[in-house]
Design a protein around this motif. Structure first.
Motif, PDB file in Angstrom:
ATOM      1  N   MET A  81     -14.357  -5.867  65.733  1.00 13.99           N
ATOM      2  CA  MET A  81     -14.966  -6.943  64.966  1.00 13.99           C
ATOM      3  C   MET A  81     -13.952  -7.590  64.030  1.00 13.99           C
ATOM      4  SD  MET A  81     -18.365  -6.765  62.559  1.00 13.99           S
ATOM      5  CE  MET A  81     -17.634  -5.662  61.346  1.00 13.99           C
ATOM      6  N   LEU A  82     -13.192  -6.778  63.326  1.00 16.15           N
ATOM      7  CA  LEU A  82     -12.203  -7.311  62.392  1.00 16.15           C
ATOM      8  C   LEU A  82     -11.094  -8.052  63.133  1.00 16.15           C
ATOM      9  CD1 LEU A  82     -11.896  -4.317  59.893  1.00 16.15           C
ATOM     10  CD2 LEU A  82     -13.191  -6.436  59.607  1.00 16.15           C
ATOM     11  N   THR A  83     -10.694  -7.535  64.287  1.00 11.47           N
ATOM     12  CA  THR A  83      -9.660  -8.191  65.087  1.00 11.47           C
ATOM     13  C   THR A  83     -10.122  -9.562  65.557  1.00 11.47           C
ATOM     14  OG1 THR A  83      -8.771  -6.068  65.848  1.00 11.47           O
ATOM     15  CG2 THR A  83      -8.243  -8.010  67.170  1.00 11.47           C
ATOM     16  N   TYR A  84     -11.329  -9.627  66.063  1.00 12.46           N
ATOM     17  CA  TYR A  84     -11.896 -10.879  66.571  1.00 12.46           C
ATOM     18  C   TYR A  84     -11.977 -11.925  65.460  1.00 12.46           C
ATOM     19  CZ  TYR A  84     -15.375 -13.719  69.171  1.00 12.46           C
ATOM     20  OH  TYR A  84     -16.068 -14.719  69.826  1.00 12.46           O
ATOM     21  N   GLN A  85     -12.448 -11.502  64.317  1.00 11.62           N
ATOM     22  CA  GLN A  85     -12.593 -12.424  63.192  1.00 11.62           C
ATOM     23  C   GLN A  85     -11.226 -12.862  62.664  1.00 11.62           C
ATOM     24  OE1 GLN A  85     -14.642 -11.034  59.504  1.00 11.62           O
ATOM     25  NE2 GLN A  85     -16.275 -12.397  60.206  1.00 11.62           N
ATOM     26  N   ARG A  86     -10.288 -11.939  62.616  1.00 12.30           N
ATOM     27  CA  ARG A  86      -8.939 -12.274  62.155  1.00 12.30           C
ATOM     28  C   ARG A  86      -8.294 -13.307  63.077  1.00 12.30           C
ATOM     29  NH1 ARG A  86      -4.514 -10.692  64.198  1.00 12.30           N
ATOM     30  NH2 ARG A  86      -5.394  -8.835  65.192  1.00 12.30           N
ATOM     31  N   ALA A  88      -9.795 -15.524  64.924  1.00 14.44           N
ATOM     32  CA  ALA A  88     -10.448 -16.816  64.671  1.00 14.44           C
ATOM     33  C   ALA A  88      -9.823 -17.493  63.458  1.00 14.44           C
ATOM     34  CB  ALA A  88     -11.944 -16.620  64.459  1.00 14.44           C
ATOM     35  N   GLY A  89      -9.584 -16.722  62.406  1.00 15.39           N
ATOM     36  CA  GLY A  89      -8.971 -17.286  61.208  1.00 15.39           C
ATOM     37  C   GLY A  89      -7.552 -17.765  61.456  1.00 15.39           C
ATOM     38  N   GLU A  90      -6.776 -16.993  62.192  1.00 11.95           N
ATOM     39  CA  GLU A  90      -5.395 -17.385  62.487  1.00 11.95           C
ATOM     40  C   GLU A  90      -5.358 -18.639  63.357  1.00 11.95           C
ATOM     41  OE1 GLU A  90      -3.421 -14.053  64.233  1.00 11.95           O
ATOM     42  OE2 GLU A  90      -3.484 -12.857  62.389  1.00 11.95           O
ATOM     43  N   TRP A  91      -6.264 -18.719  64.326  1.00  8.61           N
ATOM     44  CA  TRP A  91      -6.319 -19.904  65.186  1.00  8.61           C
ATOM     45  C   TRP A  91      -6.680 -21.131  64.362  1.00  8.61           C
ATOM     46  CZ3 TRP A  91      -9.548 -23.777  66.858  1.00  8.61           C
ATOM     47  CH2 TRP A  91      -9.175 -24.442  68.025  1.00  8.61           C
ATOM     48  N   GLN A 133     -12.853 -10.885  56.452  1.00  2.14           N
ATOM     49  CA  GLN A 133     -11.528 -11.102  57.022  1.00  2.14           C
ATOM     50  C   GLN A 133     -11.016 -12.515  56.781  1.00  2.14           C
ATOM     51  OE1 GLN A 133     -10.093  -8.004  57.722  1.00  2.14           O
ATOM     52  NE2 GLN A 133      -9.327  -8.928  59.584  1.00  2.14           N
ATOM     53  N   LEU A 134     -11.875 -13.395  56.336  1.00  3.76           N
ATOM     54  CA  LEU A 134     -11.537 -14.812  56.261  1.00  3.76           C
ATOM     55  C   LEU A 134     -11.149 -15.219  54.849  1.00  3.76           C
ATOM     56  CD1 LEU A 134     -14.560 -16.025  58.371  1.00  3.76           C
ATOM     57  CD2 LEU A 134     -12.249 -15.543  59.196  1.00  3.76           C
ATOM     58  N   SER A 135     -10.247 -16.192  54.781  1.00  3.10           N
ATOM     59  CA  SER A 135      -9.836 -16.692  53.470  1.00  3.10           C
ATOM     60  C   SER A 135      -9.633 -18.195  53.544  1.00  3.10           C
ATOM     61  CB  SER A 135      -8.537 -16.018  53.016  1.00  3.10           C
ATOM     62  OG  SER A 135      -7.479 -16.306  53.903  1.00  3.10           O
ATOM     63  N   TYR A 142     -14.187 -22.825  60.084  1.00  2.59           N
ATOM     64  CA  TYR A 142     -14.098 -22.561  61.517  1.00  2.59           C
ATOM     65  C   TYR A 142     -15.013 -21.419  61.925  1.00  2.59           C
ATOM     66  CZ  TYR A 142     -12.414 -21.865  66.217  1.00  2.59           C
ATOM     67  OH  TYR A 142     -12.360 -21.744  67.590  1.00  2.59           O
ATOM     68  N   TRP A 143     -15.074 -20.381  61.126  1.00  2.00           N
ATOM     69  CA  TRP A 143     -15.970 -19.266  61.460  1.00  2.00           C
ATOM     70  C   TRP A 143     -17.417 -19.726  61.475  1.00  2.00           C
ATOM     71  CZ3 TRP A 143     -15.497 -15.156  64.078  1.00  2.00           C
ATOM     72  CH2 TRP A 143     -16.475 -14.152  64.035  1.00  2.00           C
TER      73      TRP A 143
END
Length: 255
Positions: A81-86, A88-91, A133-135, A142-143
């Motif tokens: 879950m954390l990987t997927y969300q991270r 998304a944030g990086e993209w 995970q998002l900032s 985006y999330w």
């Protein structure tokens, strides 16, 4: 909102799902292609089995999902879950502009907060998972777009079920070409693809049922958006479409 907005929402929300970041995550872990996407997208549902994963995703070959589940059994839902969300944030940071009005964020989150959904769905599970995970506004916007896409996807699956159609067959009925671009992306081999087309050809009144499901999807999603006033709806649609135009321009230049 018009169909153009819906398509921009679908395309923008899926941007990170097939990105190189997903593939790199798979390679870093020594997992099969598509593992981060499948495990990550379903991670907020908890420790589900392959049968539930196949049913929830709806459009991937059973044997492909089962293979991913068997080879990634050691990957905890929390970490996935954390990987997927991270990712998304990086993209988002590498593809979206930072001109995200605060009122647009508020409007999208109003829709997400008011939507009703069964607990065992992707949308509902992520709604309760948080976004630690998002900032920054860009990542959070985006999330929210990704989750708005999941909400529309849920309404689509529900409309298909009402018409007696399964999501995988619906892909064939929609694209009406063999092999469809999506089936190639989803990993259907020749045998699985042929079986799916046989099932699709056996559907009676397929065109009318597909069109009815599409109309019902739009109507249901409009009800979700009804919590917004006209100005909020226009601002959300323009923000999503503007970001999608930016991404499309990047793709034209190979970015």
């Amino acid at each position: 909102m018009e169909n153009g907005f819906s398509q921009d929402l679908i395309d923008l929300g899926a941007g990170f799902m097939s990105s190189g970041l997903m593939g790199q995550s798979d390679r870093d872990r020594g997992y099969p292609r598509g593992s981060t996407y499948m495990r990550g997208r379903l991670a907020a549902l908890g420790d589900i089995d392959a049968t539930q994963a196949v049913r929830t995703l709806g459009i991937f070959p059973t044997k492909n999902v089962a293979y991913v589940w068997s080879t990634t059994a050691d990957w905890s839902p929390r970490d996935a879950m954390l990987t997927y969300q991270r990712i998304a944030g990086e993209w988002a940071d590498s593809h979206l502009g930072d001109d995200i009005p605060g009122e647009v964020l508020d409007a999208v989150e109003k829709v997400l907060a008011s939507a009703n959904a069964p607990e065992d769905t992707i949308f509902a599970s992520w709604h309760d998972a948080g976004d630690d995970q998002l900032s920054g506004d860009r990542q959070r916007f985006y999330w929210d777009v990704v989750q708005l896409r999941e909400l529309r996807g849920l309404r689509h699956f529900q409309a298909l079920e009402e018409q007696g159609l399964t999501p995988d067959v619906a892909v064939v009925l929609n694209e009406r070409q063999e092999p469809t671009p999506f089936l190639k992306f989803a990993g259907y081999d020749e045998e699985a693809s042929a079986s799916l087309f046989t099932r699709a050809e056996a559907v009676e009144n397929s065109k009318a049922r597909w069109e009815a499901a599409e109309a019902a999807t739009d109507e249901a999603f409009e009800r979700d958006l009804a919590v917004l006033n006209e100005g909020e709806r226009a601002a959300v649609a323009e923000a999503i479409s503007a970001q999608m135009r930016r991404v499309a321009e990047q793709r034209l230049h190979g970015k």
